[in-house]
Write a protein that holds these residues in place. Structure first.
Motif, short mmCIF file in Angstrom:
data_model
loop_
_atom_site.label_atom_id
_atom_site.label_comp_id
_atom_site.label_asym_id
_atom_site.label_seq_id
_atom_site.Cartn_x
_atom_site.Cartn_y
_atom_site.Cartn_z
N ALA A 1 1.59 -5.27 1.48
CA ALA A 1 0.13 -5.13 1.50
C ALA A 1 -0.51 -6.23 2.33
N LYS B 1 -9.77 2.22 -3.91
CA LYS B 1 -8.81 1.58 -3.02
C LYS B 1 -9.00 0.07 -2.99
N ASP C 1 -4.56 -0.85 0.88
CA ASP C 1 -4.38 0.61 0.91
C ASP C 1 -4.83 1.24 2.22
#
Length: 312
Positions: A119, A176, A180
């Motif tokens: 991420a 989100k 994401d």
């Protein structure tokens, strides 16, 4: 960052700015005064980081107060502008130092492995890609923007339009987080950020609006906006700092306003970040929608009453 540290650094910066102002250090009373620099520095720090347009406020405050020195002395204006953006850049850098360091490590790590996996790596590349359109627009269109945008009547329209867009976007679902989003959405964010070169749009306002349209939660949208500020404003400060400060002929009386403006923007910027991130965890962005509309209405009233002209 701990609130006590943020408040301590902010208080120290603002306190020193006020002390220098009271002492009149480096001030030329016939140019921009330290007092005016203090006001504009505080305005910059608050409005650069809140979704209400710093460039609009830095035009409207002198316009309303009838401070004409910066308008009539472009060289001084350019030098002072560097100081204000330097202050907010330092504020964001201090507050998000750990995040920026982590994202840089993730970015270099993704290059070494030739893939984007975590991420943090996605966020790091998102920030880089989203910076490119704004940087190109600023580099190529700076003179056009300065020549044709920034009139009070234009600002009131853009403040109003930005308020309505933010209201609409803020009704999106919060589904989100930053990690994401993909690179295609980063380009959209970058083009949105390029629109903020027009005074009245707001860099933080348009990026938060874009983030909310992408269904980022309110905290992530604000944090993304602040992270995007780092490379964008760093590039602008370096470019303008070299051109207007290091290689330019520094105008007489620049020292005091430059230092006071930097310190004031730093202190108020830290307070703005801390307040906004705490506020949006519990509230919508509605207060900023109302604020933008109120400011636009006041500008319209001032113009219609004849107190100030709609153009410079």
């Amino acid at each position: 960052m701990r609130r006590s540290v943020v408040n301590g650094v902010a208080a120290a910066a603002l306190g020193l700015a006020i002390l220098l102002t009271l002492l009149g250090v480096g001030e030329d009373p016939t140019a921009l005064t330290d007092g005016q620099a203090l006001v504009l520095g505080v305005v910059q720090g608050l409005t650069e980081l809140l979704p209400i347009s710093s460039s609009a406020h830095l035009i409207l405050v002198p316009w309303g107060a009838d401070w004409t020195y910066l308008e009539n002395h472009d060289q001084f204006n350019q030098t002072f502008d560097v100081s204000l953006h330097l202050g907010t850049l330092i504020a964001v850098g201090i507050y998000f130092w750990a995040d920026a360091e982590r994202l840089l490590r993730a970015w270099f790590g993704s290059i070494g492995r030739r893939r984007i996996g975590t991420a943090d790596e996605r966020v790091a590349w998102f920030v880089l890609v989203a910076t490119i359109p704004a940087a190109l627009a600023g580099f190529l269109g700076e003179d056009v923007i300065a020549a044709h945008l920034g009139e009070p009547w234009q600002i009131l329209i853009l403040l109003s339009a930005g308020a309505l867009l933010l209201y609409w976007a803020d009704r999106s679902a919060q589904s989100k987080a930053m990690g994401d989003l993909g690179l295609g959405q980063a380009l959209i964010m970058g083009f949105a950020q390029a629109l903020a070169l027009a005074p009245g749009v707001s860099r933080s306002g348009i990026t938060i609006t874009a983030g909310r349209f992408m269904k980022l939660d309110r905290d992530s949208a604000a944090r993304f906006s602040f992270l995007l500020l780092l490379p964008t404003v760093l590039g602008a400060v370096l470019l303008k700092g070299v051109k207007d400060v290091l290689l330019g002929d520094l105008p007489h009386g620049w020292t005091g306003p430059f230092v006071v403006g930097t310190l004031a923007a730093l202190g108020s910027g830290l307070l703005a970040i801390e307040w906004l991130l705490g506020y949006v965890r519990r509230h919508t962005y509605g207060v900023f929608v109302v604020y933008r509309l109120v400011v636009a209405a006041l500008v319209l009233l001032v113009i219609l009453s004849g107190i100030r002209a709609a153009t410079f």
